[in-house]
Motif scaffolding. Structure first.
Motif, PDB file in Angstrom:
ATOM      1  N   ARG A   1      25.150  28.708  80.583  1.00  0.00           N
ATOM      2  CA  ARG A   1      23.769  28.782  80.119  1.00  0.00           C
ATOM      3  C   ARG A   1      22.777  28.505  81.237  1.00  0.00           C
ATOM      4  O   ARG A   1      21.741  27.881  81.043  1.00  0.00           O
ATOM      5  N   VAL A   2      23.137  28.985  82.441  1.00  0.00           N
ATOM      6  CA  VAL A   2      22.254  28.878  83.597  1.00  0.00           C
ATOM      7  C   VAL A   2      21.894  30.287  84.052  1.00  0.00           C
ATOM      8  O   VAL A   2      22.791  31.110  84.284  1.00  0.00           O
ATOM      9  N   LYS A   3      20.584  30.570  84.172  1.00  0.00           N
ATOM     10  CA  LYS A   3      20.144  31.886  84.618  1.00  0.00           C
ATOM     11  C   LYS A   3      18.959  31.762  85.566  1.00  0.00           C
ATOM     12  O   LYS A   3      18.292  30.718  85.607  1.00  0.00           O
ATOM     13  N   THR A   4      18.712  32.851  86.285  1.00  0.00           N
ATOM     14  CA  THR A   4      17.511  32.894  87.114  1.00  0.00           C
ATOM     15  C   THR A   4      16.281  32.896  86.215  1.00  0.00           C
ATOM     16  O   THR A   4      16.379  33.128  85.001  1.00  0.00           O
TER      17      THR A   4
ATOM     18  N   MET B   1      17.027  40.833  84.939  1.00  0.00           N
ATOM     19  CA  MET B   1      18.051  39.891  84.503  1.00  0.00           C
ATOM     20  C   MET B   1      19.445  40.484  84.753  1.00  0.00           C
ATOM     21  O   MET B   1      19.660  41.697  84.608  1.00  0.00           O
ATOM     22  N   ASP B   2      20.380  39.607  85.109  1.00  0.00           N
ATOM     23  CA  ASP B   2      21.743  40.041  85.420  1.00  0.00           C
ATOM     24  C   ASP B   2      22.718  39.208  84.607  1.00  0.00           C
ATOM     25  O   ASP B   2      22.899  38.014  84.865  1.00  0.00           O
ATOM     26  N   ASP B   3      23.364  39.842  83.603  1.00  0.00           N
ATOM     27  CA  ASP B   3      24.351  39.160  82.768  1.00  0.00           C
ATOM     28  C   ASP B   3      25.771  39.588  83.111  1.00  0.00           C
ATOM     29  O   ASP B   3      26.697  39.373  82.325  1.00  0.00           O
ATOM     30  N   VAL B   4      25.939  40.203  84.288  1.00  0.00           N
ATOM     31  CA  VAL B   4      27.258  40.687  84.703  1.00  0.00           C
ATOM     32  C   VAL B   4      27.798  39.888  85.889  1.00  0.00           C
ATOM     33  O   VAL B   4      28.944  39.452  85.886  1.00  0.00           O
ATOM     34  N   ASN B   5      26.951  39.707  86.912  1.00  0.00           N
ATOM     35  CA  ASN B   5      27.380  39.032  88.136  1.00  0.00           C
ATOM     36  C   ASN B   5      26.905  37.579  88.122  1.00  0.00           C
ATOM     37  O   ASN B   5      25.709  37.309  88.145  1.00  0.00           O
ATOM     38  N   PRO B   6      27.831  36.596  88.111  1.00  0.00           N
ATOM     39  CA  PRO B   6      27.426  35.178  88.044  1.00  0.00           C
ATOM     40  C   PRO B   6      27.079  34.573  89.403  1.00  0.00           C
ATOM     41  O   PRO B   6      26.823  33.372  89.498  1.00  0.00           O
TER      42      PRO B   6
ATOM     43  N   ASP C   1      16.989  30.986  79.946  1.00  0.00           N
ATOM     44  CA  ASP C   1      18.094  30.395  79.198  1.00  0.00           C
ATOM     45  C   ASP C   1      17.837  28.893  79.141  1.00  0.00           C
ATOM     46  O   ASP C   1      16.754  28.422  79.505  1.00  0.00           O
ATOM     47  N   ILE C   2      18.858  28.136  78.736  1.00  0.00           N
ATOM     48  CA  ILE C   2      18.652  26.691  78.577  1.00  0.00           C
ATOM     49  C   ILE C   2      18.356  26.021  79.910  1.00  0.00           C
ATOM     50  O   ILE C   2      17.484  25.167  80.018  1.00  0.00           O
ATOM     51  N   TRP C   3      19.095  26.417  80.973  1.00  0.00           N
ATOM     52  CA  TRP C   3      18.952  25.774  82.284  1.00  0.00           C
ATOM     53  C   TRP C   3      18.421  26.767  83.316  1.00  0.00           C
ATOM     54  O   TRP C   3      18.726  27.956  83.274  1.00  0.00           O
ATOM     55  N   MET C   4      17.633  26.223  84.231  1.00  0.00           N
ATOM     56  CA  MET C   4      17.181  26.971  85.410  1.00  0.00           C
ATOM     57  C   MET C   4      17.450  26.092  86.622  1.00  0.00           C
ATOM     58  O   MET C   4      16.968  24.957  86.698  1.00  0.00           O
TER      59      MET C   4
END
Length: 848
Positions: free
Chosen positions: A304-307, A332-337, A362-365
């Protein structure tokens, strides 16, 4: 190989420039920070004097001669260092040495040193702290990445101790604060290393980083090195967002530091921010023109960490914030972590501060390295009115220069690599030709020896064989002596066989020992101390060590002279050494005065062979008694580490002694340098010849005779030693031949290099080179115009003997008879070289 290291440095530097150039084309200067942390390590001017006396101050001082201005690293002015006036309670932290750099600097390294003052002083700071300030009013205590403030300092008064600033600091004022415990006096000499900080970022304000709990593990996403005020938020400081490091893809791991999970990042959860964004403000030193912002973000969406979803930035050009912000939404990129940089265009806004609001997706940045993300296309300032006109001509010039530099470096690297490959090809061809000639020559003159009834050799060689240009030294030749004659020369075997009963089995008819009968002692410092006849070694091995045990507690460490694979050599002061000296031992020492000694120490983890060699070396050294040979004084054998204690002369080795002096003449008068007269040089050379005459009388082969292995005492007294190979100072004098040991090839005879043959005659060759060193005052290496490979090729010319070999030239102050003596030492034919007895006699006859 120094040349190889230089090539590597050039190559790495080229890659760094390419890295910067790629991003410079995009208007991104942030990656310059990576470059700074790697190469921004230049001294800032304490030792070289660029930092002026008026910019160095201190809380107190012993006296005027130990004032702050004398606290310069590696300088001996005044009384040799800054020394505070010790007062107050233990762990006193009120004393400091302060340096004003006049502008902000990026500091990556510090160096400290105590007060040595040529051996008079022995004061140093064992630990210290550092405080720094950017404005001179708010002082910040430096802490390492584990939060520790105290820095390990010096352990003696003369060594320089360098400490990396991890994290580095940005400051104008720096204070060194010795931790004083009153158990010893404290003095310091210091240096700062880094470069000027030109980016202009002076602080950032941000909410405190927060803690994440992941599968029961606590992940601390706080800014642990922030140097500003920290309460509910972080203000007026710099920290992890400006340290130039990128975080890993997995934020639960840290880079290379022994720290907690999450250390690489600063992060926040949207549960703490009702408005849905995190606001960070960046303050700069003046109004600047910004084109691009670059933010390094984590994107482990499985946790649950995203840019950030969107960023909105406001600009303050004077006192007021502009009403219209800029906004940017990344894809947004939900494929490459993987963690990544997000680049935001700032459209050439002029500002002295930027305030950005990063919206959660998302929850965390979690972010890293946001700071130096504000890229300055050009800083322009015209009076009170900033211009918004963008002039990128300087940028184009910079890019053009970088491209030109890269191209030149690439060409240089290609040329260097091509030359190296070509040189290796030529070397292989030359070596193959030399080997072929050597093999052919040896096969031509190969002889079969038989012994007749009276044990005399007879040869069955042909007419062609006897005319061979290569001359072999036969086991029964004059280069070797009979065992019975040898043992009579050893001090403890000077009695007749009838008196001792120890050598009754030695018969005149037994063949003499040959070259193969040589025992090579490895020595704790990695080189052969002496090559000793096997018979002599056998006789000595049955004897007890004729030297006394010395109490370790009476030895005081002064300096490490060198080290090798199995041990170390230390310079020490010894108390009460007079009680351990023989009656025939002349040593000009006042009673109850400490004596300088060299201590060879065997490492506790040394293997069995090394320990055996060490004991053999002690036995050999204990029996060498000559005024021009270093004497074994005592041993420490009761416990590990095993030690042998030998003489050490107060003027150090002859190489360093002569290099600090000049010959008599105009140069010495103009430079006011200390001089050594020709008569003194001649006196020292005669002593070396005398010492070698003694060793050769016992058929001991030194194998490493050179000025670095001769020690100088009072009144130009010389004693031959064997520490040279162990000292880093002389590492350039030794060459590693593939598959063989490290060898001093510039001092070695041709037969020693090509055939691995070491005899007294090869020591004579080395004496000629040593004499040449002395008469040039050790200002250059022998054959300095030749590379190591060319020196080896030159020995092939001696072997072929076609008058193409190169000799060392006659030094300017060398008389013709002495140069003639040198040339005789370098005679191709070993039998035609003079003996050390003849050399000593010649030098006495040529006495000025």
């Amino acid at each position: 190989n120094i040349l190889v290291h230089k090539k590597i440095k050039v190559f790495v530097l080229c890659l760094d420039f390419i890295y910067i150039y790629i991003y410079a084309k995009k208007g991104i200067k942030a990656l310059l920070f990576f470059f700074l942390t790697g190469v921004c390590r230049s001294p800032l001017g304490m030792s070289r004097g660029q930092i002026l006396d008026e910019d160095i101050s201190a809380s107190s001082q012993w006296s005027d001669s130990t004032a702050a201005k004398y606290g310069r690293l590696d300088c001996e002015e005044g009384d040799g260092a800054w020394c505070p006036e010790i007062a107050g309670e233990p762990d006193n932290m009120n004393e400091f040495l302060q340096i004003d750099l006049r502008s902000l600097h990026f500091i990556t390294l510090v160096g400290t040193q105590g007060r040595h003052a040529g051996g008079i002083g022995n004061e140093f700071a064992q630990t210290y702290k550092i405080k720094y300030s950017r404005d001179g009013s708010r002082w910040i205590s430096w802490r390492n990445r584990q939060g520790k403030e105290v820095i390990e300092g010096n352990r003696n008064a003369y060594d320089i101790v360098l400490k990396d600033m991890e994290p580095p600091i940005i400051a104008r004022f720096v204070r060194f604060m010795p931790v004083i415990d009153h158990s010893m006096n404290v003095c310091m000499r210091v240096e700062l290393y880094g470069c000027e900080w030109l980016d202009g970022l002076v602080s950032y304000n941000s909410p405190l980083g927060q803690q994440m709990t992941l599968s029961g593990q606590h992940i601390y996403l706080n800014d642990s090195v922030y140097d500003g005020a920290m309460s509910y938020s972080m203000t007026e400081g710099l920290g992890q967002l400006t340290d130039g490091m990128c975080g890993l893809d997995d934020f639960t791991h840290s880079h290379v530091y022994n720290v907690w999970p999450g250390y690489d990042y600063v992060g926040w959860t949207n549960e703490s921010f009702l408005n849905g964004y995190v606001e960070i403000m960046f303050e700069f030193d003046r109004t600047r023109n910004f084109t691009t912002m670059k933010v390094h973000c984590n994107n482990m969406f499985s946790h649950r960490v995203k840019t950030f979803q969107k960023v909105v930035c406001y600009f303050r050009s004077e006192l007021d914030w502009e009403a219209t912000p800029i906004s940017f939404s990344p894809v947004m990129d939900d494929v490459n972590p993987s963690a990544r940089f997000v680049t935001v265009s700032l459209y050439n806004h002029m500002a002295s501060a930027i305030k950005c609001q990063y919206y959660f997706s998302d929850i965390w940045m979690i972010q890293r390295r946001c700071p130096n993300c504000f890229i300055m296309a050009q800083s322009s300032y015209n009076g009170d009115d900033p211009t918004h006109k963008v002039d990128d001509s300087n940028t184009r010039i910079l890019i053009g220069c970088l491209v030109a530099i890269i191209f030149i470096l690439v060409v240089i690297i290609v040329i260097i690599l091509w030359r190296q490959v070509w040189q290796k090809m030529l070397e292989k061809v030359s070596r193959r030709m030399l080997d072929d000639e050597l093999t052919a020559s040896l096969s031509i003159q190969s002889e079969t020896f038989t012994y007749n009834n009276n044990n005399s050799p007879s040869s069955v060689s042909s007419e062609q064989e006897s005319n061979s240009t290569y001359e072999r030294i036969f086991p029964l030749g004059p280069d070797y002596q009979e065992p019975s004659r040898l043992v009579r020369k050893l001090p403890e075997f000077s009695q007749t066989s009838e008196d001792t009963g120890e050598i009754q089995n030695v018969q005149e008819g037994v063949p003499h020992y040959a070259e193969a009968d040589i025992v090579n002692l490895q020595g704790v410092t990695g080189g052969n101390t002496y090559a000793v006849p096997a018979l002599t070694m056998d006789l000595l091995s049955g004897k007890d060590v004729a030297v006394d045990e010395f109490p370790r507690k009476l030895l005081t460490f002064k300096e490490k002279l060198g080290e090798g694979q199995f041990g170390e050599v230390h310079l020490c002061e010894a108390e009460g050494m007079q009680d351990f000296m023989d009656e025939d031992f002349s040593f000009d020492v006042i009673e109850n005065q400490t004596v300088l000694v060299a201590v060879k120490m065997l490492r506790a983890d040394a293997n069995k062979n090394a320990r055996n060699d060490f004991l053999k070396e002690i036995k050999i050294m204990s029996r060498l008694k000559d005024p021009n040979i270093i004497r074994l004084l005592a041993v420490c054998m009761s416990s590990d580490p095993l030690c042998m204690i030998t003489e050490y002369m107060e003027n150090g080795d002859l190489n360093q002694f002569l290099s600090r002096h000049e010959p008599e003449g105009m140069i010495a008068l103009l430079s006011n340098a200390p001089i050594v007269s020709y008569s003194n040089l001649h006196h020292m050379a005669s002593q070396i010849a005398s010492g070698m005459k003694y060793l050769s009388s016992l058929n001991f082969v030194h194998r490493d005779l050179a000025t670095r292995n001769c020690l100088v005492g009072k009144n130009y007294t010389i004693k031959i030693a064997d520490f040279g190979m162990s000292r880093n100072l002389y590492s350039g004098d030794y060459y590693r031949i593939q598959g063989r040991a490290v060898l001093p090839i510039r001092w070695m005879s041709w037969e020693s290099i090509l055939l691995g043959k070491f005899t007294t005659s090869s020591d004579v060759w080395a004496f000629g080179v040593t004499l040449w060193e002395m008469l040039t005052f050790c200002k250059e290496q022998p054959y300095s115009q030749l590379s190591d490979e060319q020196v080896i090729e030159n020995t092939g010319e001696f072997f072929r003997d076609q008058r193409r070999q190169i000799y060392l030239p006659q030094p300017p102050m060398c008389p013709d008879p002495i140069y003639k003596l040198m040339l005789s030492c370098w005679n191709r034919n070993t039998k035609e070289r003079p003996s050390f007895q003849e050399i000593h006699h010649t030098l006495l006859d040529c006495k000025p």
